[in-house]
Scaffold this active site. Structure first.
Site, PDB file in Angstrom:
ATOM      1  N   ARG A 234       5.066 -13.499 -19.832  1.00  0.00           N
ATOM      2  CA  ARG A 234       4.481 -12.591 -19.378  1.00  0.00           C
ATOM      3  C   ARG A 234       4.804 -10.936 -20.097  1.00  0.00           C
ATOM      4  O   ARG A 234       6.036 -10.626 -20.192  1.00  0.00           O
ATOM      5  CB  ARG A 234       4.597 -12.253 -17.833  1.00  0.00           C
ATOM      6  CG  ARG A 234       3.674 -11.461 -17.167  1.00  0.00           C
ATOM      7  CD  ARG A 234       3.938 -11.239 -15.871  1.00  0.00           C
ATOM      8  NE  ARG A 234       4.370  -9.706 -15.567  1.00  0.00           N
ATOM      9  CZ  ARG A 234       4.753  -9.266 -14.531  1.00  0.00           C
ATOM     10  NH1 ARG A 234       4.530 -10.336 -13.385  1.00  0.00           N
ATOM     11  NH2 ARG A 234       5.122  -7.994 -14.100  1.00  0.00           N
TER      12      ARG A 234
ATOM     13  N   ASP B 143       0.996  -6.905  -9.099  1.00  0.00           N
ATOM     14  CA  ASP B 143       2.383  -6.425  -9.797  1.00  0.00           C
ATOM     15  C   ASP B 143       2.455  -5.176  -9.709  1.00  0.00           C
ATOM     16  O   ASP B 143       1.185  -4.239 -10.074  1.00  0.00           O
ATOM     17  CB  ASP B 143       2.394  -7.004 -11.256  1.00  0.00           C
ATOM     18  CG  ASP B 143       2.338  -8.685 -11.250  1.00  0.00           C
ATOM     19  OD1 ASP B 143       2.487  -9.032 -10.426  1.00  0.00           O
ATOM     20  OD2 ASP B 143       1.659  -8.943 -12.365  1.00  0.00           O
TER      21      ASP B 143
ATOM     22  N   HIS C 260      -0.373 -11.008  -4.260  1.00  0.00           N
ATOM     23  CA  HIS C 260      -0.050  -9.724  -4.589  1.00  0.00           C
ATOM     24  C   HIS C 260      -0.442  -9.105  -5.989  1.00  0.00           C
ATOM     25  O   HIS C 260      -1.287  -9.774  -6.604  1.00  0.00           O
ATOM     26  CB  HIS C 260       1.704  -9.844  -4.945  1.00  0.00           C
ATOM     27  CG  HIS C 260       2.055 -10.608  -6.157  1.00  0.00           C
ATOM     28  ND1 HIS C 260       1.655 -11.971  -6.273  1.00  0.00           N
ATOM     29  CD2 HIS C 260       2.317 -10.355  -7.477  1.00  0.00           C
ATOM     30  CE1 HIS C 260       2.284 -12.278  -7.299  1.00  0.00           C
ATOM     31  NE2 HIS C 260       2.471 -11.325  -8.270  1.00  0.00           N
TER      32      HIS C 260
ATOM     33  N   HIS D  21      -3.090 -11.569  -7.418  1.00  0.00           N
ATOM     34  CA  HIS D  21      -2.878 -13.070  -8.016  1.00  0.00           C
ATOM     35  C   HIS D  21      -2.054 -13.736  -7.272  1.00  0.00           C
ATOM     36  O   HIS D  21      -1.094 -13.157  -6.442  1.00  0.00           O
ATOM     37  CB  HIS D  21      -2.911 -13.330  -9.483  1.00  0.00           C
ATOM     38  CG  HIS D  21      -1.559 -12.381  -9.911  1.00  0.00           C
ATOM     39  ND1 HIS D  21      -1.613 -10.936 -10.125  1.00  0.00           N
ATOM     40  CD2 HIS D  21      -0.209 -12.695 -10.264  1.00  0.00           C
ATOM     41  CE1 HIS D  21      -0.435 -10.671 -10.463  1.00  0.00           C
ATOM     42  NE2 HIS D  21       0.392 -11.338 -10.430  1.00  0.00           N
TER      43      HIS D  21
HETATM   44  O1  LIG Z   1       2.823 -17.678 -12.931  1.00  0.00           O
HETATM   45  C1  LIG Z   1       1.689 -17.421 -12.578  1.00  0.00           C
HETATM   46  O2  LIG Z   1       0.785 -17.994 -12.728  1.00  0.00           O
HETATM   47  C2  LIG Z   1       1.748 -15.814 -12.082  1.00  0.00           C
HETATM   48  C3  LIG Z   1       3.149 -15.443 -11.903  1.00  0.00           C
HETATM   49  C4  LIG Z   1       3.166 -13.961 -11.428  1.00  0.00           C
HETATM   50  O3  LIG Z   1       2.801 -13.586 -10.125  1.00  0.00           O
HETATM   51  C5  LIG Z   1       3.248 -12.854 -12.217  1.00  0.00           C
HETATM   52  O4  LIG Z   1       3.378 -13.485 -13.725  1.00  0.00           O
HETATM   53  O5  LIG Z   1       3.028 -11.795 -12.228  1.00  0.00           O
HETATM   54 FE   LIG Z   2       2.588 -11.421 -10.326  1.00  0.00          FE
END
Ligand SMILES: O=C(O)CCC(=O)C(=O)O
Ligand SMILES: [Fe+2]
Length: 282
Positions: free
Chosen positions: A273, A105, A103, A258
């Protein structure tokens, strides 16, 4: 003249089409020149990776603010006293992870986020890598005929089927951690966008949030979307990041997808994040 050897940041490409690692940098003491080099590298390579950083939550936020305005995520749990920091976590006893399918984000927003700055806090003994794919390299690989057709099209995006009360996560053991069940999202974006900094064309559809092409039914859209997803998922367009505590990845949401690997059941993984706001796509 006094001679002093200062550590200088170095850049190393991770894979042919995507990803660059910066070494010999301390993100708490990043001079403007190195920051500008990092911004250019992000636009050119889609993902910037830096290891062994010692950032407090406040320092993580301060670093994020250098990139732009912080976009507070509607769905992920916030870290303690820091609403700017979303926690992406999986506990020992959970089976489902966050972001476990390909996906990008926030494509469901009218103005999708520019990107995110993900900092690893706790990592499993092995596994838990994140894969990234270049959607500019994927677009470049298509035929001129396909490119010309896609340039005329737009696609509809939403996150409702993922995060609403009857969405995909609510049926899993991540459901209780997520919020924003009542948020409704709907956005229409060009299928081919231009990167705001480089002008490079990017295929802007993704398996998680793209519902269908504008003016096409879902059934009509599905075969072409599936084909495009298969192209984008080719190994040659990917890179893989292996995390340890203190690793940080900055990704460009417009030009990359990702996918977080879910191969570490029985172990904890905790990521912080911060998402940076973007600009209208065209
Ligand atoms: O945990 C991760 O490596 C990525 C998770 C994810 O899709 C995000 O943080 O947007
Ligand atoms: Fe993500």
């Amino acid at each position: 003249m006094a001679s002093q050897t200062l550590a200088r940041a170095a850049e190393r490409k991770i894979a042919p089409h995507i990803g660059v690692e910066f070494t010999d940098v301390d993100l708490n003491q990043l001079d403007d020149g190195t920051f500008a080099a990092m911004r250019d590298a992000l636009a050119d390579h889609g993902v910037v990776f830096v290891r062994d950083q010692q950032l407090t939550p406040e320092q993580h936020i301060a670093f994020a603010r250098r990139w732009g305005t912080i976009d507070v995520n509607n769905y992920f749990p916030a870290n303690g006293g820091h609403p700017e920091i979303a926690e992406v976590r999986k506990a020992e006893n959970q089976q489902t992870n966050i972001g476990g399918g390909w996906h990008t984000d926030h494509s469901y927003d009218q103005v999708p986020a520019m990107g995110s700055i993900l900092l690893a806090r706790e990592t499993p003994p092995s596994g838990g890598d994140t894969l990234f794919a270049s959607l500019s390299a994927a677009f470049d690989s298509l035929s001129e005929g396909m490119k010309a057709t896609l340039r005329t099209m737009r696609a509809v995006h939403s996150a409702d089927h993922i995060y609403s009360a009857d969405g995909i996560y609510s049926k899993t053991d991540q459901g209780a951690d997520l919020k924003g069940h009542d948020v409704r999202t709907h956005a229409v974006h060009p299928v081919v966008i231009r990167h705001p900094r480089t002008g490079r064309e990017i295929l802007y559809v993704n398996p998680a949030f793209t519902l269908h092409f504008e003016g096409w039914t879902r059934a009509e859209s599905q075969p072409l979307l599936t084909y495009l997803y298969q192209v984008a998922m080719r190994d040659e367009f990917q890179c893989r990041l292996q995390w340890s505590p203190g690793s940080i990845a900055i990704w460009d949401n417009r030009s990359t997808w990702h996918c977080a690997m879910n191969d570490y059941h029985g172990h904890r993984r905790l990521m912080h994040r911060i998402t940076i706001s973007g600009e209208p796509l065209n």
